[in-house]
Design an enzyme around this catalytic site. Structure first.
Site, PDB file in Angstrom:
ATOM      1  N   SER A 147      -8.365 -86.157  19.725  1.00 45.99           N
ATOM      2  CA  SER A 147      -6.275 -86.785  19.265  1.00 45.99           C
ATOM      3  C   SER A 147      -6.192 -85.449  18.713  1.00 45.99           C
ATOM      4  CB  SER A 147      -6.535 -87.753  18.291  1.00 45.99           C
ATOM      5  OG  SER A 147      -7.605 -87.097  17.072  1.00 45.99           O
TER       6      SER A 147
ATOM      7  N   GLU B 199       6.736 -81.623  24.959  1.00 48.69           N
ATOM      8  CA  GLU B 199       6.746 -83.641  25.488  1.00 48.69           C
ATOM      9  C   GLU B 199       6.486 -84.384  24.378  1.00 48.69           C
ATOM     10  OE1 GLU B 199       2.324 -83.957  27.482  1.00 48.69           O
ATOM     11  OE2 GLU B 199       3.094 -81.415  28.041  1.00 48.69           O
TER      12      GLU B 199
ATOM     13  N   LYS C 287       5.102 -87.927  23.186  1.00 51.11           N
ATOM     14  CA  LYS C 287       4.231 -88.605  22.698  1.00 51.11           C
ATOM     15  C   LYS C 287       4.029 -90.339  23.301  1.00 51.11           C
ATOM     16  CE  LYS C 287       0.650 -88.482  18.970  1.00 51.11           C
ATOM     17  NZ  LYS C 287       0.425 -90.021  18.726  1.00 51.11           N
TER      18      LYS C 287
ATOM     19  N   ASP D  89       3.038 -94.039  23.534  1.00 53.93           N
ATOM     20  CA  ASP D  89       2.952 -94.773  22.353  1.00 53.93           C
ATOM     21  C   ASP D  89       2.588 -95.368  23.129  1.00 53.93           C
ATOM     22  OD1 ASP D  89       1.721 -95.866  20.091  1.00 53.93           O
ATOM     23  OD2 ASP D  89       3.622 -96.522  19.156  1.00 53.93           O
TER      24      ASP D  89
ATOM     25  N   TYR E  12      -0.592 -86.033  31.511  1.00 52.88           N
ATOM     26  CA  TYR E  12       0.032 -85.144  30.674  1.00 52.88           C
ATOM     27  C   TYR E  12      -1.068 -83.391  30.629  1.00 52.88           C
ATOM     28  CZ  TYR E  12      -2.094 -88.007  27.065  1.00 52.88           C
ATOM     29  OH  TYR E  12      -3.310 -88.774  26.258  1.00 52.88           O
TER      30      TYR E  12
ATOM     31  N   LYS F 288       4.998 -85.556  14.095  1.00 57.17           N
ATOM     32  CA  LYS F 288       4.979 -87.791  14.458  1.00 57.17           C
ATOM     33  C   LYS F 288       6.585 -88.664  13.906  1.00 57.17           C
ATOM     34  CE  LYS F 288       1.831 -90.712  13.788  1.00 57.17           C
ATOM     35  NZ  LYS F 288       1.550 -91.046  15.060  1.00 57.17           N
TER      36      LYS F 288
ATOM     37  N   CYS G 215     -23.514-118.136  11.701  1.00 56.81           N
ATOM     38  CA  CYS G 215     -22.002-118.157  10.839  1.00 56.81           C
ATOM     39  C   CYS G 215     -22.770-117.650   9.806  1.00 56.81           C
ATOM     40  CB  CYS G 215     -22.135-119.304  11.252  1.00 56.81           C
ATOM     41  SG  CYS G 215     -21.119-120.026   9.685  1.00 56.81           S
TER      42      CYS G 215
ATOM     43  N   CYS H  40     -23.296-120.287   7.192  1.00 56.53           N
ATOM     44  CA  CYS H  40     -24.383-121.647   7.463  1.00 56.53           C
ATOM     45  C   CYS H  40     -25.340-120.997   8.436  1.00 56.53           C
ATOM     46  CB  CYS H  40     -23.909-122.912   8.139  1.00 56.53           C
ATOM     47  SG  CYS H  40     -23.353-122.914   9.702  1.00 56.53           S
TER      48      CYS H  40
ATOM     49  N   CYS I 129     -17.297-121.801  14.733  1.00 60.57           N
ATOM     50  CA  CYS I 129     -18.857-121.977  14.208  1.00 60.57           C
ATOM     51  C   CYS I 129     -18.063-123.824  14.455  1.00 60.57           C
ATOM     52  CB  CYS I 129     -18.920-121.866  12.518  1.00 60.57           C
ATOM     53  SG  CYS I 129     -20.320-122.853  11.777  1.00 60.57           S
TER      54      CYS I 129
ATOM     55  N   CYS J 142     -21.350-126.865   7.923  1.00 61.30           N
ATOM     56  CA  CYS J 142     -21.262-125.122   7.554  1.00 61.30           C
ATOM     57  C   CYS J 142     -20.054-125.295   5.992  1.00 61.30           C
ATOM     58  CB  CYS J 142     -20.199-124.607   8.466  1.00 61.30           C
ATOM     59  SG  CYS J 142     -19.888-122.827   7.908  1.00 61.30           S
TER      60      CYS J 142
END
Ligand code: IVH
Length: 684
Positions: A84, A114, A116, A118, A219, A323, A416, A419, A432, A437
């Site tokens: 990244s 260019e 970015k 999302d 890209y 950003k 779980c 329980c 569960c 439980c």
């Protein structure tokens, strides 16, 4: 065999035709045949391919429509590093980075800018021009193989113009317009287009991916050394010419204006002095795009220099992201806890390093279910972006950086935590199914006694937990079996408290049926649904259970506001022996399971007896409109939802439309709000 009729030739000919039709439809937006005819040819090709799988071509047009076969999205290793980007938040920081990188590069460099996108990061692997594999980013080394799903995206070429071998990185996204219209129809709407796209790419059946109009922008490209162009700009043009969709919003900036080279006419060519304003313009036009961007990416244009600059542990030194500011915070997932709800539903909750976002400190963030975790490809120790918009509950938006310990995608355990019984996946959620439980019992009792339900004073969470620990409280009905006087003297139980407890429990026996029914916590049978049942005249538990036992789905579906799914769920839940036993015990304890009828002497005169009323439009004195309906029913009238031949009166409020028209055409008596009030008053 006639060569025209041999299956291979038939498959080839049909494929060629379908490819041409697809092209006409998606590229030139001029369909050459009807959808019906297209589907017919496609089915025919699919049939032939199934019969003669040896002739199935890797770029068959049938991949675009997906298939119903299940894929568990196996893991696949990347052959390129999928890293990244480092980040900067101001234009000055970007210019500084350019300066620094130029020094490091030790020569005159040019830079590209260019958008970015999302979306969801995907790597496409081609061999000899044929798409072999599409893999999610995963931890950068290993991702999930989502090839069948990616093949349904029309802008992903299945075969390139030339038979080259390469890997490309791109971003799959869902156009904003499609997101808005699709999300409206979703049972659980997605927070943003990226999440819907990420969920869609991970569908087990590619046919379901094919239904969503995803797009891709590529890209980055990684050719073999001798094929690799010299610059990122040339690389981008080459990718475009090979058949990939590249973003035309692209800028190249050099120290001095470069006039020798020809680029795509849509691109912006400038000098370093232009970068600032290019970025400002790009930020400004953000809202006009039909896709979401979360920043811009500035990259070194010279690919040889990129090699020299290399990588830090996480990021290439040859690129940086500008950003956009967002109401997000970055934090580390330190743990994932599991909550067991009162219905047994398992909710994973991320425990994050406390982070301040928009005025509040966040340390726990719900992760909803396993699908959401898979969609994020989230592991313990990952750096994540967490958002908190206004009153909206905080959400993990995406993984920013994978943990370095090599933790894999986190999985809900098999059993779980409360329980120990085995968990079951039902639809999108994990449950569960052990009704004993302890976490479920606690949740169920807490819900039952809460202020909004039975409102049993002094029976709060701590007392519930104490009674459970003492072995006195194993399910809701035990509330009415405990001898509260015997508790005096136990830690925290003075005489006064025990007396109040007893009083609260006794008083709850007088709570109306509607409250009791809604307090049982039966999924889909909340306050609103209970009100609808009562309005419809289902006034006691026996009538309801008899409908359930006879599975009279239509009877319940006929109630306005009850959909098929709700009805099926209510019938299913009320058929369970544990639910029936709970009801039986509560009934034995003396709780109300019948709606009290208004006693005859209090009833107003039955002036509407025998009449059939329909109510439409809006009213000043009767909001919600059901108040007017109540007034009719209380006076012996029947209320229906549509005007038909048997309707005797239409009560028409402001904005009455088609029902009013219908009533006039049928000669039904039309009553205004004022006239209605006069009628009501005339009986007193
Ligand atoms: S270049 C090695 N260019 O942003 C660096 N990334 O935070 C390669 N992204 O994981 C990335 N648009 O998924 C690059 N035009 C673009 C991009 C882009 C979106 C995503 C990509 C990456 C993330 C980095």
């Amino acid at each position: 065999m006639n060569s025209k009729n041999n299956p291979k030739n038939q498959i080839m000919a049909l494929s060629a035709k379908l490819r041409e039709y697809q092209d006409a439809y998606y590229r030139t937006a001029r369909p050459e045949i009807s959808d019906l005819e297209y589907d017919r040819l496609c089915n025919e090709l699919q049939r032939l391919e199934n019969e003669y799988p040896e002739f199935l071509q890797p770029d068959s047009p049938t991949f675009r429509v997906g298939s119903d076969l299940s894929s568990d999205l196996p893991e696949a290793a990347h052959s390129i590093p999928v890293l990244s980007l480092d980040k900067a938040y101001t234009i000055d920081a970007i210019l500084e980075w350019i300066q620094k990188t130029t020094v490091k590069g030790r020569r005159d460099l040019s830079f590209t800018v260019e958008e970015k996108i999302d979306g969801v990061s995907i790597v496409l692997y081609y061999e000899q021009g044929i798409l072999q594999k599409a893999v999610t980013r995963g931890n950068g080394y290993v991702g999930n193989d989502v090839t069948a799903n990616i093949k349904t995206i029309h802008s992903v070429p299945l075969r390139l113009i030339e038979p080259v071998s390469l890997a490309v990185r791109g971003e799959v996204y869902l156009p904003v317009k499609s997101f808005l219209s699709l999300n409206k129809k979703m049972e659980v709407p997605y927070a943003n287009p990226r999440n819907l796209a990420a969920g869609t790419i991970r569908r087990i059946k590619s046919r379901e991916t094919a239904d969503i109009p995803l797009e891709i922008f590529v890209y980055e490209g990684f050719f073999t050394d001798d094929e690799q162009p010299e610059t990122h700009a040339e690389l981008t043009m080459r990718l475009h010419k090979l058949g990939f969709r590249t973003n035309s919003r692209f800028g190249i900036f050099t120290r001095e204006r470069d006039t020798d080279r020809s680029f795509f006419p849509e691109w912006t060519i400038g000098t370093f002095a232009d970068i600032g304003s290019y970025i400002e313009d790009a930020v400004e036009s953000r809202d006009t795009l039909d896709y979401e961007i979360d920043g811009l990416v500035v990259k070194v244009n010279e690919l040889e220099v990129r090699k020299e600059l290399g990588f830090t542990g996480h990021h290439p030194r040859w690129a940086v992201a500008y950003k956009f500011e967002s109401p997000e915070g970055e934090t580390i997932v330190e743990g994932i806890d599991i909550q067991v709800g009162r219905t047994g539903r398992i909710t994973p909750v991320a425990r994050v390093k406390p982070v301040r976002i928009g005025g509040s400190v966040i340390s726990n963030v719900t992760l909803h279910n396993q699908d959401y975790i898979d969609m994020l490809e989230l592991s313990l120790g990952d750096l994540v972006a967490v958002s908190k918009r206004g009153d909206v509950i905080p959400a993990v938006e995406r993984v920013l950086e994978k943990n370095e310990q090599g933790n894999g995608v986190w999985k809900i355990p098999d059993s779980c935590p409360s329980c120990g019984s085995e968990l079951q996946k039902i639809g999108a959620h994990t449950f569960c199914t052990n009704s004993e439980c302890p976490d479920q019992v606690f949740g169920r009792v807490q819900f039952f006694t809460a202020k909004a339900q039975m409102d049993i004073e002094n029976l709060g969470p701590e007392t519930i937990q104490f009674l459970m620990n003492e072995g006195l409280l194993k399910d809701v009905p035990d509330i009415y079996q405990i001898d509260y006087r015997e508790l005096v003297g136990k830690p925290g139980f003075g005489e006064k408290k025990c007396e109040l407890l007893l009083k609260g429990v006794e008083e709850s026996k007088h709570k109306p049926y509607s409250s009791v029914l809604a307090s049982l916590g039966i999924p889909d049978l909340g306050k609103k649904a209970v009100e609808l049942l009562l309005d419809d005249g289902i006034l006691d538990i026996d009538s309801l259970l008899s409908i359930v036992d006879k599975a009279e789905t239509d009877r319940l579906c006929g109630i306005k506001g009850f959909g098929e799914k709700t009805v099926a769920s209510i019938i299913h839940e009320l058929s369970k022996p544990v639910a029936r036993e709970r009801i039986r015990q509560l009934r034995d304890a003396g709780l109300q399971f019948k709606q009290e009828k208004t006693s005859a002497e209090n009833l107003p005169e039955q002036i509407f007896s025998g009449q059939v009323w329909c109510v439409t439009g809006s009213f000043v004195n009767f909001t919600p409109r059901s108040k007017a309906m109540e007034a009719v029913k209380l006076r012996g009238g029947r209320v229906v939802t549509a005007v038909t031949g048997s309707t005797t009166h239409l009560l028409a409020g402001a904005g009455a439309g088609s029902k009013l028209k219908k009533a006039v055409s049928l000669n039904t008596a039309v009553v205004t709000e004022d006239e209605f009030i006069k009628m009501l008053n005339s009986d007193s």
